[in-house]
Design a protein around this motif. Structure first.
Motif, PDB file in Angstrom:
ATOM      1  N   ILE A  24       1.035  -1.077  -0.346  1.00 45.62           N
ATOM      2  CA  ILE A  24      -0.387  -0.069   0.141  1.00 45.62           C
ATOM      3  C   ILE A  24       1.012   1.402  -0.396  1.00 45.62           C
ATOM      4  O   ILE A  24       0.879   1.779  -0.813  1.00 45.62           O
ATOM      5  N   VAL A  25       2.159   1.125   0.786  1.00 45.75           N
ATOM      6  CA  VAL A  25       2.813   2.999   0.567  1.00 45.75           C
ATOM      7  C   VAL A  25       3.393   2.629  -0.752  1.00 45.75           C
ATOM      8  O   VAL A  25       3.866   3.712  -0.482  1.00 45.75           O
ATOM      9  N   SER A  26       3.632   1.192  -1.025  1.00 51.08           N
ATOM     10  CA  SER A  26       4.312   1.930  -1.901  1.00 51.08           C
ATOM     11  C   SER A  26       3.907   2.326  -2.961  1.00 51.08           C
ATOM     12  O   SER A  26       3.957   3.365  -3.823  1.00 51.08           O
ATOM     13  N   MET A  27       2.546   1.944  -3.366  1.00 48.09           N
ATOM     14  CA  MET A  27       1.141   2.199  -4.019  1.00 48.09           C
ATOM     15  C   MET A  27       1.099   4.278  -4.305  1.00 48.09           C
ATOM     16  O   MET A  27       1.268   4.689  -5.111  1.00 48.09           O
ATOM     17  N   ALA A  36      -7.667   3.139  -6.231  1.00 49.41           N
ATOM     18  CA  ALA A  36      -6.432   2.074  -7.873  1.00 49.41           C
ATOM     19  C   ALA A  36      -5.147   1.061  -6.831  1.00 49.41           C
ATOM     20  O   ALA A  36      -6.168   0.270  -7.243  1.00 49.41           O
ATOM     21  N   ILE A  37      -5.572   1.938  -5.619  1.00 48.17           N
ATOM     22  CA  ILE A  37      -4.854   0.833  -4.949  1.00 48.17           C
ATOM     23  C   ILE A  37      -5.862  -0.413  -3.840  1.00 48.17           C
ATOM     24  O   ILE A  37      -5.587  -1.733  -4.880  1.00 48.17           O
ATOM     25  N   ALA A  38      -7.486  -0.099  -4.253  1.00 55.04           N
ATOM     26  CA  ALA A  38      -8.736  -1.265  -3.948  1.00 55.04           C
ATOM     27  C   ALA A  38      -8.538  -2.569  -5.128  1.00 55.04           C
ATOM     28  O   ALA A  38      -8.285  -3.174  -4.958  1.00 55.04           O
ATOM     29  N   GLU A  39      -8.425  -1.028  -6.285  1.00 58.59           N
ATOM     30  CA  GLU A  39      -8.676  -2.147  -7.561  1.00 58.59           C
ATOM     31  C   GLU A  39      -7.305  -3.221  -7.798  1.00 58.59           C
ATOM     32  O   GLU A  39      -7.766  -4.754  -7.866  1.00 58.59           O
ATOM     33  N   ARG A  40      -6.491  -3.131  -7.663  1.00 54.30           N
ATOM     34  CA  ARG A  40      -5.078  -3.396  -7.468  1.00 54.30           C
ATOM     35  C   ARG A  40      -4.694  -5.096  -6.296  1.00 54.30           C
ATOM     36  O   ARG A  40      -4.192  -5.749  -7.492  1.00 54.30           O
ATOM     37  N   THR A  47     -12.073  -0.977   2.925  1.00 56.41           N
ATOM     38  CA  THR A  47     -10.330  -1.536   3.317  1.00 56.41           C
ATOM     39  C   THR A  47      -9.104  -0.514   3.863  1.00 56.41           C
ATOM     40  O   THR A  47      -8.181  -0.982   3.861  1.00 56.41           O
ATOM     41  N   VAL A  48      -9.006  -0.296   2.083  1.00 55.65           N
ATOM     42  CA  VAL A  48      -7.454  -0.001   2.043  1.00 55.65           C
ATOM     43  C   VAL A  48      -7.750   1.626   2.555  1.00 55.65           C
ATOM     44  O   VAL A  48      -6.700   2.112   3.182  1.00 55.65           O
ATOM     45  N   LYS A  49      -9.003   2.350   3.090  1.00 53.70           N
ATOM     46  CA  LYS A  49      -9.133   3.104   4.047  1.00 53.70           C
ATOM     47  C   LYS A  49      -8.805   2.878   5.410  1.00 53.70           C
ATOM     48  O   LYS A  49      -7.962   3.475   6.175  1.00 53.70           O
ATOM     49  N   PHE A  50      -8.936   1.843   5.512  1.00 51.39           N
ATOM     50  CA  PHE A  50      -8.830   1.669   6.799  1.00 51.39           C
ATOM     51  C   PHE A  50      -7.577   0.923   7.333  1.00 51.39           C
ATOM     52  O   PHE A  50      -6.704   1.734   8.386  1.00 51.39           O
ATOM     53  N   ARG A  51      -7.251   0.173   6.360  1.00 60.38           N
ATOM     54  CA  ARG A  51      -5.851   0.338   6.769  1.00 60.38           C
ATOM     55  C   ARG A  51      -4.541   1.315   6.491  1.00 60.38           C
ATOM     56  O   ARG A  51      -3.676   1.398   6.934  1.00 60.38           O
ATOM     57  N   ILE A  52      -5.143   2.308   5.043  1.00 59.30           N
ATOM     58  CA  ILE A  52      -3.904   3.132   5.734  1.00 59.30           C
ATOM     59  C   ILE A  52      -3.605   4.088   6.827  1.00 59.30           C
ATOM     60  O   ILE A  52      -3.656   4.460   7.577  1.00 59.30           O
TER      61      ILE A  52
END
Length: 78
Positions: A24-27, A36-40, A47-52
């Motif tokens: 995630i941090v690399s993206m 786009a992170i979620a899609e990839r 979920t991406v927002k939660f993880r961040i």
């Protein structure tokens, strides 16, 4: 040499990212937005927002740029 020793000390002070967090941090560093992170990664946007959010809590950073700086200072990403 002192900078290298300081970087190692800083790395030991705070927790590192797990494999998924590193992805995630690399993206984020590459300028990829949360959708786009979620899609990839085959995750939901939420979920991406939660993880961040969890990564921000873990590191004490306040934004995405802080997460990238945190990872770069610890040589977790280039």
């Amino acid at each position: 040499m002192k900078e290298w020793a300081d970087a190692r000390r800083v790395a030991a002070e705070k927790p590192a990212f797990n494999e998924r967090e590193l992805s995630i941090v690399s993206m984020i560093a590459a300028g990829v937005d949360n959708y786009a992170i979620a899609e990839r990664m085959n995750l939901t946007f939420h979920t991406v927002k939660f993880r961040i959010g969890k990564m921000l809590e873990k590191t004490g950073e306040s934004n995405r740029a802080g997460l990238v700086r945190y990872a770069e200072e610890r040589f977790l990403i280039e």
